[in-house]
Design a protein around this motif. Sequence first.
Motif, PDB file in Angstrom:
ATOM      1  N   UNK A  80       8.536  62.001  19.753  1.00 53.13           N
ATOM      2  CA  UNK A  80       9.646  61.968  19.250  1.00 53.13           C
ATOM      3  C   UNK A  80       9.789  60.749  19.527  1.00 53.13           C
ATOM      4  N   UNK A  81      10.003  59.987  18.451  1.00 52.86           N
ATOM      5  CA  UNK A  81       9.594  57.856  18.517  1.00 52.86           C
ATOM      6  C   UNK A  81      11.017  57.435  17.818  1.00 52.86           C
ATOM      7  N   UNK A  82      11.210  56.030  18.301  1.00 51.97           N
ATOM      8  CA  UNK A  82      12.127  55.485  17.236  1.00 51.97           C
ATOM      9  C   UNK A  82      11.361  54.652  15.866  1.00 51.97           C
ATOM     10  N   UNK A  83      12.406  55.309  15.117  1.00 49.90           N
ATOM     11  CA  UNK A  83      12.129  54.653  13.735  1.00 49.90           C
ATOM     12  C   UNK A  83      12.522  52.981  13.876  1.00 49.90           C
ATOM     13  N   UNK A  84      11.475  52.629  14.544  1.00 54.34           N
ATOM     14  CA  UNK A  84      11.134  50.984  14.880  1.00 54.34           C
ATOM     15  C   UNK A  84      10.215  50.527  13.229  1.00 54.34           C
ATOM     16  N   UNK A  85       9.722  51.144  12.763  1.00 57.02           N
ATOM     17  CA  UNK A  85       8.869  50.716  10.972  1.00 57.02           C
ATOM     18  C   UNK A  85      10.198  50.746  10.017  1.00 57.02           C
ATOM     19  N   UNK A  86      10.887  51.561   9.776  1.00 55.11           N
ATOM     20  CA  UNK A  86      11.581  51.685   8.984  1.00 55.11           C
ATOM     21  C   UNK A  86      12.752  50.283   9.004  1.00 55.11           C
ATOM     22  N   UNK A 169      16.606  47.500  23.426  1.00 53.18           N
ATOM     23  CA  UNK A 169      14.891  47.219  23.584  1.00 53.18           C
ATOM     24  C   UNK A 169      14.792  47.327  21.783  1.00 53.18           C
ATOM     25  N   UNK A 170      15.481  47.729  21.232  1.00 49.25           N
ATOM     26  CA  UNK A 170      15.650  48.886  19.060  1.00 49.25           C
ATOM     27  C   UNK A 170      15.973  47.515  18.689  1.00 49.25           C
ATOM     28  N   UNK A 171      17.075  46.892  19.343  1.00 45.42           N
ATOM     29  CA  UNK A 171      17.260  45.509  18.322  1.00 45.42           C
ATOM     30  C   UNK A 171      15.924  44.480  19.330  1.00 45.42           C
ATOM     31  N   UNK A 172      15.908  44.155  20.146  1.00 42.78           N
ATOM     32  CA  UNK A 172      14.835  42.297  20.035  1.00 42.78           C
ATOM     33  C   UNK A 172      13.950  42.850  19.145  1.00 42.78           C
ATOM     34  N   UNK A 173      13.052  44.512  19.527  1.00 44.26           N
ATOM     35  CA  UNK A 173      12.083  44.584  18.274  1.00 44.26           C
ATOM     36  C   UNK A 173      12.246  44.578  16.631  1.00 44.26           C
ATOM     37  N   UNK A 174      13.429  45.037  16.001  1.00 43.53           N
ATOM     38  CA  UNK A 174      13.554  44.739  14.931  1.00 43.53           C
ATOM     39  C   UNK A 174      14.376  43.345  14.742  1.00 43.53           C
ATOM     40  N   UNK A 175      14.782  42.735  15.852  1.00 46.44           N
ATOM     41  CA  UNK A 175      15.239  40.863  15.264  1.00 46.44           C
ATOM     42  C   UNK A 175      13.974  40.046  15.316  1.00 46.44           C
ATOM     43  N   UNK A 176      12.939  40.686  15.739  1.00 44.11           N
ATOM     44  CA  UNK A 176      11.476  40.276  16.648  1.00 44.11           C
ATOM     45  C   UNK A 176      10.886  39.936  15.412  1.00 44.11           C
ATOM     46  N   UNK A 190      14.332  27.887  13.982  1.00 46.98           N
ATOM     47  CA  UNK A 190      15.880  27.723  14.210  1.00 46.98           C
ATOM     48  C   UNK A 190      17.120  28.733  14.647  1.00 46.98           C
ATOM     49  N   UNK A 191      17.539  28.830  13.399  1.00 49.56           N
ATOM     50  CA  UNK A 191      17.567  30.631  13.651  1.00 49.56           C
ATOM     51  C   UNK A 191      16.973  31.540  13.848  1.00 49.56           C
ATOM     52  N   UNK A 192      16.156  31.466  13.464  1.00 57.58           N
ATOM     53  CA  UNK A 192      15.399  32.953  14.675  1.00 57.58           C
ATOM     54  C   UNK A 192      15.389  32.606  15.248  1.00 57.58           C
ATOM     55  N   UNK A 193      15.037  31.554  16.156  1.00 60.53           N
ATOM     56  CA  UNK A 193      14.653  31.347  17.635  1.00 60.53           C
ATOM     57  C   UNK A 193      15.625  31.455  18.203  1.00 60.53           C
ATOM     58  N   UNK A 194      16.778  30.765  17.587  1.00 55.59           N
ATOM     59  CA  UNK A 194      18.268  30.825  18.532  1.00 55.59           C
ATOM     60  C   UNK A 194      18.881  32.628  19.147  1.00 55.59           C
ATOM     61  N   UNK A 200      16.628  38.288  24.400  1.00 53.49           N
ATOM     62  CA  UNK A 200      15.861  37.932  25.576  1.00 53.49           C
ATOM     63  C   UNK A 200      16.402  37.361  26.780  1.00 53.49           C
ATOM     64  N   UNK A 201      17.713  36.318  26.801  1.00 48.00           N
ATOM     65  CA  UNK A 201      17.935  36.148  27.403  1.00 48.00           C
ATOM     66  C   UNK A 201      19.450  37.450  28.128  1.00 48.00           C
TER      67      UNK A 201
END
Length: 289
Positions: A80-86, A169-176, A190-194, A200-201
Amino acid sequence: MTEVDNRTLEKARELEEQEFDRKTYRALKRDLIGVEEENTEEIIMQKCAGKGDWFEIADSSALIYYYYVCQVLKVKNVRFEDDYDSFYEQYKIGRIRTRGTDTVRERLKKVNMYGGEHVIHGRLVFMLKKPFTRDRMKQLREKEARRRLMLNRTVLVEHSDPLFYRDLSEMIKRFHRICSSKLDKLSSQTNGARMITLMDETMADYLHSTELSKKNIDERIEDWKNIRKKLYRLKYEIQIIEIAGLWSLEVCVRAFDMVTQLKKLADKNLVKVMKEKEEQGNEETKATT
């Protein structure tokens, strides 16, 4: 025990042989995400894209199947896992993938939950003998969030919000992923790094708050205030991305919605901790009078 007739079984077999392209699958999945938000009385098997007899059991259906079928029968190796690859449509809680329909049907019968079945819109729907209450479904969502928290945590926490942790956690993985794959080199740096830095903070603030003593209310309040500020800033960064046309509107809306939901959870936590401070103050006042 409810039995299934041959014609119904034949329809299930036909569904196993059907082949959906990615566009059709996405449309069905998008609809299923909405259906699962209110689902309390069915276990729905969604046919996956492509060839083969792979199905997905998602969100509320997956909660019921995992906790009231697989765990009761002590079935191992059920993921039972998160749907990260979508990328575009993601299940809100997660999914279980399985081959064929027989196994799920037989397991439902073993735990005496099978109440019939029918095939509709690329899905096999198992009806349950007895629906679950909304409160029970909420408890299952929280239980699953705690399970994933225990699987992934790196620090011992005295108090936490499993739902906030899971969603962040889901959002961090998706945004990375999307900041590295859906932005050009300049925008990624620039935008992505911000955006990545803000997330992360935010996680660092959350983890710091969980390590503090419950009596250390002022620092916990400060952590949640900082979390809210960073989430506000993140919403503005997504708007900038949309204005610049760096992501499609669909991707921006999905990202904005994830941040909005996190902001609501942060608001609740801040109110909760401030209420604790008020109660602590009242107790101290009583002790001195």
